[in-house]
Every structure is written in C-alpha cells, then in structure tokens.
Design a protein around this motif. Structure first.
Motif, PDB file in Angstrom:
ATOM      1  N   ALA A  63      -2.184 -10.135  -8.290  1.00 29.77           N
ATOM      2  CA  ALA A  63      -2.091  -9.396  -7.038  1.00 29.77           C
ATOM      3  C   ALA A  63      -2.273  -7.899  -7.276  1.00 29.77           C
ATOM      4  O   ALA A  63      -2.080  -7.401  -8.391  1.00 29.77           O
ATOM      5  CB  ALA A  63      -0.734  -9.650  -6.379  1.00 29.77           C
ATOM      6  N   LYS A  96       0.247  -5.619  -2.035  1.00 29.29           N
ATOM      7  CA  LYS A  96      -0.759  -5.246  -1.034  1.00 29.29           C
ATOM      8  C   LYS A  96      -1.731  -6.384  -0.756  1.00 29.29           C
ATOM      9  O   LYS A  96      -2.188  -6.559   0.371  1.00 29.29           O
ATOM     10  CB  LYS A  96      -1.523  -4.003  -1.518  1.00 29.29           C
ATOM     11  CG  LYS A  96      -0.605  -2.793  -1.755  1.00 29.29           C
ATOM     12  CD  LYS A  96      -1.356  -1.594  -2.268  1.00 29.29           C
ATOM     13  CE  LYS A  96      -2.202  -0.942  -1.194  1.00 29.29           C
ATOM     14  NZ  LYS A  96      -1.389  -0.314  -0.146  1.00 29.29           N
ATOM     15  N   SER A  97      -2.074  -7.160  -1.780  1.00 30.66           N
ATOM     16  CA  SER A  97      -2.951  -8.316  -1.590  1.00 30.66           C
ATOM     17  C   SER A  97      -2.834  -9.243  -2.785  1.00 30.66           C
ATOM     18  O   SER A  97      -2.553  -8.791  -3.900  1.00 30.66           O
ATOM     19  CB  SER A  97      -4.418  -7.882  -1.415  1.00 30.66           C
ATOM     20  OG  SER A  97      -4.918  -7.289  -2.608  1.00 30.66           O
ATOM     21  N   ASP A 110       6.558 -10.179  -0.250  1.00 29.66           N
ATOM     22  CA  ASP A 110       5.977  -8.867   0.042  1.00 29.66           C
ATOM     23  C   ASP A 110       6.428  -7.799  -0.958  1.00 29.66           C
ATOM     24  O   ASP A 110       5.740  -6.805  -1.176  1.00 29.66           O
ATOM     25  CB  ASP A 110       6.353  -8.421   1.459  1.00 29.66           C
ATOM     26  CG  ASP A 110       5.739  -9.305   2.528  1.00 29.66           C
ATOM     27  OD1 ASP A 110       4.681  -9.910   2.260  1.00 29.66           O
ATOM     28  OD2 ASP A 110       6.317  -9.393   3.628  1.00 29.66           O
ATOM     29  N   ASP A 168      -9.476   0.702  -5.385  1.00 30.40           N
ATOM     30  CA  ASP A 168      -9.671  -0.744  -5.397  1.00 30.40           C
ATOM     31  C   ASP A 168     -10.448  -1.237  -6.614  1.00 30.40           C
ATOM     32  O   ASP A 168     -10.866  -2.384  -6.665  1.00 30.40           O
ATOM     33  CB  ASP A 168     -10.378  -1.224  -4.120  1.00 30.40           C
ATOM     34  CG  ASP A 168     -10.210  -2.723  -3.894  1.00 30.40           C
ATOM     35  OD1 ASP A 168      -9.080  -3.223  -4.050  1.00 30.40           O
ATOM     36  OD2 ASP A 168     -11.223  -3.390  -3.588  1.00 30.40           O
ATOM     37  N   GLU A 192     -11.397  -8.098  -5.401  1.00 29.05           N
ATOM     38  CA  GLU A 192     -12.008  -9.386  -5.068  1.00 29.05           C
ATOM     39  C   GLU A 192     -12.763  -9.962  -6.251  1.00 29.05           C
ATOM     40  O   GLU A 192     -12.677 -11.172  -6.529  1.00 29.05           O
ATOM     41  CB  GLU A 192     -12.958  -9.210  -3.873  1.00 29.05           C
ATOM     42  CG  GLU A 192     -13.585 -10.508  -3.405  1.00 29.05           C
ATOM     43  CD  GLU A 192     -14.498 -10.321  -2.202  1.00 29.05           C
ATOM     44  OE1 GLU A 192     -15.156 -11.298  -1.804  1.00 29.05           O
ATOM     45  OE2 GLU A 192     -14.538  -9.203  -1.657  1.00 29.05           O
TER      46      GLU A 192
END
Length: 221
Positions: A63, A96-97, A110, A168, A192
């Motif tokens: 993550a 965050k993701s 979270d 990112d 990603e």
C-alpha cells in the motif's frame, strides 16, 4: 534489542553494532566531538524481502501510506537513568491506497500504527537509528510499504519493505537501500505499476502454502 511490531510479534532483531557513524556526522570545533546525526545498525528480518518473488510470498498486501504522526517511547536500557540507551518509536500511517493484495478477503484499515526503528540516546540526546539496507520512515513523507496480516492486526511486513515515494513514483534510493534487487525493480515505478509487478511476479513459495512461517520453512529447505 528487538523491534516489536504493533501486533506484538518480533519482526526484526536489531544488533547493537554501529556500522556507519562517520558518514552521518556533522561538523565539530576545537576539541569537541563531532555531532552525530544518525547511527546505522545491522539487523535480521523475520522474513526475506530482497526480491519481488519474496515480496509477494511474504506479505499480505502492499500500500501507499503517509506518516501522519510519530511517538517516541521512554529510554530503555541499563543506562537509562544516565540518559543512555534506546528509545522506541511508533508511527501513525494513513493508508492512501492499496496497490496489491494476496487475498481479496484481507481487510486493510485506514490507519496503521507500527513500531519502527527508534533512537539511540547519548547524554540525553536522541540520535535517529537507521537499519542498514532500509529507509527510516519520517513524518509527512509517503512510502510504498509491504504489509502483513497477523491474528492481532495489520502491520509492516518488514522494515526493508519500505520505499519512499515522490509524486506517486517509487524513489528507492541507493542511500536508503543499496542496490538490492527489490529496490532496483520497484524504483521508478508508479504505485499502479508496482502493484501490477507484484501481481505478475512468480512467488518464491506457492500461494497454496498457508502460513508465512510454513512458507519460510519450505523456502529454506
């Protein structure tokens, strides 16, 4: 000393061996000793985390997280009363993701609050400790991290499964990680792409082997 994660399990044995001090020293004047900005120590991991295959087999998820706060513990050790010893440190990570999960049923909260490398204390002054081959998590920064699901909760899979991010993109630095295979693989990828690399990786041990300890035993055979 042992670094214990938030789930109460030992993830790392930190040896009290100073590997690099001079490279992290500030200027000095006269007969005063140089100011030490950081201390690098060696340590052993619970699970291997050197390659993409190992990262897939010995983690539950990866993550992107941001360090929102940190808390330092009191000084421990025989010299604590004299301002000498070790101060533990925990960080609050905002997830965050999630870029990859080994199993869709794994629930990632979270917020995660793991124990991380803390401080050496000398003459009452706290000196940041850095694990050799790993990055020290710092307040306000973002990281791509490997996570592991324990019965008690989610925590970091390994101190070496931590890679800084900028805009990112994984910026796995030579300073932070050397030139290890996992750093070389993830460096330069966006979140990603890093998740896809993990999904496409051939695992070091079959996914059908249930527990991480069983995987480690099979991996070492």
């Amino acid at each position: 000393m042992r670094l214990i994660n938030s789930a109460g399990r030992t993830t790392l044995l930190v040896c009290l061996v100073i590997v690099t001090v001079g490279a992290a020293c500030g200027p000095s004047s006269g007969d005063d000793p140089p100011t030490v900005d950081a201390i690098t120590v060696q340590g052993e991991e619970r699970y291997p985390m050197d390659t993409l295959a190992e990262a897939r087999s010995f983690s539950s998820a990866w993550a992107v997280v941001e360090v929102k706060s940190e808390t330092a513990g009191s000084v421990a050790g025989g010299g604590a009363q004299h301002g000498e010893g070790y101060a533990s440190r925990s960080v609050e990570l905002d997830v965050k993701s999630v870029v990859w999960k080994a199993d869709s049923s794994v629930a990632i909260p979270d917020t995660i609050n793991p124990m991380v490398t803390g401080y050496a204390v000398r003459d009452g002054n706290r000196i940041p400790m850095i694990l050799e081959g790993a990055e020290r998590m710092e307040l306000g920064k973002e990281y791509l991290v490997g996570l592991i699901a324990e019965p008690e909760g989610i925590t970091l899979a390994s101190p070496r499964a931590v890679f800084s991010m900028t805009d990112d993109v994984v910026t796995a630095s030579e300073e932070g990680h050397g030139r290890g295979p996992l750093a070389d693989t993830l460096g330069g990828l966006n979140a990603e792409e890093a998740g896809q690399a993990l999904a496409d990786a051939t695992p070091a041990v079959s996914d059908s082997v249930g527990s991480f300890d069983d995987r480690l035993e099979q991996y070492n055979d």
